[in-house]
Design an enzyme around this catalytic site. Structure first.
Site, PDB file in Angstrom:
ATOM      1  N   CYS A  39       0.837  -1.196   0.000  1.00 21.96           N
ATOM      2  CA  CYS A  39       0.000   0.000   0.000  1.00 21.96           C
ATOM      3  C   CYS A  39       0.882   1.260   0.000  1.00 21.96           C
ATOM      4  O   CYS A  39       2.028   1.226   0.444  1.00 21.96           O
ATOM      5  CB  CYS A  39      -0.882  -0.027   1.244  1.00 21.96           C
ATOM      6  SG  CYS A  39      -2.127   1.270   1.278  1.00 21.96           S
ATOM      7  N   ASP A  41       0.416   3.649   1.875  1.00 21.88           N
ATOM      8  CA  ASP A  41       0.329   4.184   3.243  1.00 21.88           C
ATOM      9  C   ASP A  41       1.721   4.560   3.778  1.00 21.88           C
ATOM     10  O   ASP A  41       2.653   3.758   3.722  1.00 21.88           O
ATOM     11  CB  ASP A  41      -0.309   3.108   4.149  1.00 21.88           C
ATOM     12  CG  ASP A  41      -0.719   3.669   5.486  1.00 21.88           C
ATOM     13  OD1 ASP A  41       0.180   4.146   6.225  1.00 21.88           O
ATOM     14  OD2 ASP A  41      -1.911   3.627   5.812  1.00 21.88           O
ATOM     15  N   ARG A  43       2.830   4.779   6.648  1.00 24.15           N
ATOM     16  CA  ARG A  43       3.311   4.063   7.836  1.00 24.15           C
ATOM     17  C   ARG A  43       3.912   2.702   7.498  1.00 24.15           C
ATOM     18  O   ARG A  43       4.485   2.035   8.361  1.00 24.15           O
ATOM     19  CB  ARG A  43       2.154   3.877   8.828  1.00 24.15           C
ATOM     20  CG  ARG A  43       1.561   5.179   9.310  1.00 24.15           C
ATOM     21  CD  ARG A  43       0.205   4.950   9.937  1.00 24.15           C
ATOM     22  NE  ARG A  43      -0.755   4.440   8.963  1.00 24.15           N
ATOM     23  CZ  ARG A  43      -1.995   4.032   9.256  1.00 24.15           C
ATOM     24  NH1 ARG A  43      -2.405   4.065  10.501  1.00 24.15           N
ATOM     25  NH2 ARG A  43      -2.806   3.598   8.311  1.00 24.15           N
ATOM     26  N   HIS A  98      -1.834  -4.339   5.152  1.00 26.73           N
ATOM     27  CA  HIS A  98      -1.436  -3.848   6.476  1.00 26.73           C
ATOM     28  C   HIS A  98      -2.647  -3.460   7.316  1.00 26.73           C
ATOM     29  O   HIS A  98      -3.745  -3.240   6.789  1.00 26.73           O
ATOM     30  CB  HIS A  98      -0.510  -2.634   6.319  1.00 26.73           C
ATOM     31  CG  HIS A  98      -1.196  -1.431   5.754  1.00 26.73           C
ATOM     32  ND1 HIS A  98      -1.689  -0.421   6.549  1.00 26.73           N
ATOM     33  CD2 HIS A  98      -1.504  -1.084   4.488  1.00 26.73           C
ATOM     34  CE1 HIS A  98      -2.263   0.493   5.779  1.00 26.73           C
ATOM     35  NE2 HIS A  98      -2.162   0.116   4.522  1.00 26.73           N
ATOM     36  N   CYS A 101      -5.784  -0.099   7.148  1.00 26.87           N
ATOM     37  CA  CYS A 101      -5.635   0.356   5.750  1.00 26.87           C
ATOM     38  C   CYS A 101      -6.827   1.233   5.339  1.00 26.87           C
ATOM     39  O   CYS A 101      -7.975   0.796   5.385  1.00 26.87           O
ATOM     40  CB  CYS A 101      -5.521  -0.843   4.814  1.00 26.87           C
ATOM     41  SG  CYS A 101      -5.272  -0.361   3.095  1.00 26.87           S
TER      42      CYS A 101
HETATM   43 ZN   LIG Z   1      -3.376   0.842   3.017  1.00 32.60          ZN
END
Ligand SMILES: [Zn+2]
Length: 222
Positions: A39, A41, A43, A98, A101
């Site tokens: 992803c 993302d 993090r 993850h 999400c």
């Molecule tokens: Zn995600």
């Protein structure tokens, strides 16, 4: 933005000089160990989690770690997969979902997507199994939001493992036994990674306690 510029200054003054041999070697080409699809993302930090140096992971990132089918015109994901297989000949492909999400939350709470038509249409690639699951969830009132999110995120990783096999270059490599596909789930809060065990049909710790212990011993000796 200032934080990024400060970081660049630290990179040029401290980090680059410490690793200049590595960067000079990499300037001539790459031989990554794996194609890592995860992803977008902020993090999720695959290089930190796997302690990989530059040149190790050939990355493909997008909202929800999705892999559209190969018939999509001019898909950046398809091109990345093809290059990884045909040119770089990576031996492993990791698809990593993850915890927490946002893309998967969007699937569960479709009103979140009302102002985001592009995201809504992109998330169509989460596929039939996740659609089936979200419909099932609407009747399963006893399940908490977090439980639903976890199951949906896992189902999406499995769906994308299947989508990946539809890409001709992957199919070809699988038939020759040249590539392995791994489905991972990364938990941001506790730092644990689980892998999909296709024989058991569930996610299990990436390494058993024994394997973790043995690897820590080995690292200490090295
Ligand atoms: Zn995600």
């Amino acid at each position: 933005m200032q934080q990024l510029l400060d970081g660049y200054v630290r990179f040029r003054s401290n980090i680059y000089p410490q690793h200049s041999n590595l960067f000079e070697r990499l300037a001539g080409g790459q031989q990554p160990q794996a194609l890592f699809i995860t992803c977008a993302d902020s993090r999720v930090h695959p290089e930190m989690v796997t302690q990989s140096e530059p040149g190790t992971l050939f990355s493909c990132r997008n909202a929800g770690n999705l892999i559209p089918p190969p018939n999509e015109k001019a898909s950046g994901v398809a091109a990345t997969i093809e290059y990884a297989m045909r040119v770089l000949k990576v031996a492993d492909i990791v698809i990593c979902g993850h915890s927490d999400c946002g893309a998967m939350k969007g699937l569960l709470e479709s009103e979140l997507l009302e102002s985001m038509p592009e995201v809504r249409s992109w998330l169509e690639h989460a596929g039939p199994s996740t659609k089936w699951l979200t419909r099932l969830f609407s009747d399963a009132m006893s399940m908490s939001f977090d439980q639903k999110l976890r199951l949906l995120t896992e189902a999406n990783v499995i769906t994308q493992m299947q989508n990946l096999k539809m890409h001709p270059a992957v199919d070809e490599a699988l038939r020759k036994g040249d590539v392995r596909i791994h489905g991972w789930m990364y938990d941001i809060g506790c730092g644990h990674v689980q892998r999909f065990d296709s024989d058991m049909g569930c996610f299990r710790p990436l390494l058993s306690d024994d394997e973790m212990g043995a690897n820590v011993q080995e690292l200490k000796i090295a």
